[in-house]
Design an enzyme around this catalytic site. Structure first.
Site, short mmCIF file in Angstrom:
data_model
loop_
_atom_site.label_atom_id
_atom_site.label_comp_id
_atom_site.label_asym_id
_atom_site.label_seq_id
_atom_site.Cartn_x
_atom_site.Cartn_y
_atom_site.Cartn_z
CB CYS A 189 -0.92 -0.01 1.21
SG CYS A 189 -2.00 1.43 1.34
CB CYS B 243 -0.52 2.40 3.95
SG CYS B 243 -2.17 1.85 3.48
CG ASP B 244 3.28 1.25 4.41
OD1 ASP B 244 2.84 1.72 5.48
OD2 ASP B 244 3.09 0.08 4.05
#
Length: 319
Positions: free
Chosen positions: A133, A136-137
């Site tokens: 992701c 997300c990261d």
């Protein structure tokens, strides 16, 4: 018999449980015996979930959601659902230990599972350089070199998004033909930070505590090479966990559960879906949580519309 049973213990399931419990529906939540908490249990820092300006560890966020659901009266069982009976007015859920639970409404929130490469160090380095992701990261890879595996739209989106942070983004694809739409391909190929490595497959992930590189094999010549990267983003798709409802609920062309408009109502009355299991696009913790809210409210409205005769056998759960 219960008023509502929730299947799944990710952000969608726990949020649905919080809302259902606060509405005095006394929900039973079936969490997996192994993968309870969903994909966030495999995530380290979560910096994009509202309310945590300093960020929070994925397992800590799920523990807080669980505690909040239990605070309002949700009962949680850690077992796996083996069979569902969804067709009648009364729904039934059978667990791996043989227990059978009945309810007037079901919220199905089993999430999705990212496809994996199946490499030896993939799980070990998950959250330590290996990710599924970018949104997300991606921020953890500022001014670093990363690689994205995949050739579809999701891989192009991941690579393009990562250029906001990384100095260099490699896109690794096992053939010389991308599956992504022409517009997505064109956008990625015009980005000066993105370099395509065609006819390459990832065979190894290197690193001790953090990812340091990947081992590649040319799919045509068999030649091996090493690529130094700090992050590896795997974008080869995700599969919604719908195996329990195949043949029971209508699915979309993406394999997700079909719902009516922006609601959570599925093709069967009294059965509601929430989270990634109905979302082929966003797959974020916050959107899953919002979806869980919708499902709980839809279930509440459905239950309020049932006859007193149907509602009469509902058991009250001891406090």
């Amino acid at each position: 018999m219960r008023q509502v049973i929730i299947i799944g213990s990710g952000p969608a399931g726990y949020t649905a449980a919080i809302y259902a419990a606060r509405a005095n529906l006394e929900p039973l939540l079936i969490a997996s015996s192994v993968e309870f908490g969903g994909e966030l249990m495999k995530t380290t820092d979560v910096e994009n979930f509202p309310g945590f300006p300093e960020g929070i560890m994925g397992p800590d966020l799920m523990t807080r959601m669980q505690q909040q659901a239990e605070r309002f009266g949700t009962e949680i069982v850690y077992d796996d659902v083996t069979e569902l009976e969804l067709g009648g007015d009364v729904k039934a859920v059978t667990l791996g230990n043989g227990d059978r639970h009945e309810a007037l409404a079901i919220i199905y929130a089993t999430g999705s599972a990212y496809r994996k490469l199946g490499l030896e160090d993939e799980e070990r380095l998950s959250g330590y350089g290996v990710s599924w992701c970018a949104t997300c990261d991606g921020a953890f890879f500022r001014q670093k070199t990363v690689a994205v595996v995949g050739g579809g739209d999701s891989a192009m989106e991941e690579a393009t998004f990562l250029t906001r942070f990384a100095d260099k983004v490699y896109v690794i694809h096992r053939s010389e033909t991308l599956r992504a739409s022409p517009a997505m391909q064109d956008r990625a190929m015009k980005d000066p930070k993105i370099e395509f490595l065609f006819n390459k497959s990832v065979q190894h992930i290197y690193g001790g505590d953090l990812v340091t590189g990947v081992g590649l094999v040319d799919t045509i010549t068999g030649e091996e090479s090493t690529l130094d990267v700090s992050g590896l983003f795997i974008a080869i798709g995700a599969d919604p966990r719908t195996h329990l409802v195949h043949g029971s609920l209508e699915l979309t062309e993406h394999g997700t559960i079909a719902v009516e408009g922006r609601s959570s109502r599925t093709s069967l009355p009294g059965v509601f879906a929430a989270g990634d299991v109905l979302d082929p696009t966003y797959r974020q913790a916050v959107t899953a949580a919002g979806s869980g809210t919708v499902a709980a409210l839809d279930a509440q409205h459905y239950l309020e519309g049932l006859t007193d005769e149907l509602r009469a056998p509902v058991e009250s759960v001891p406090a």
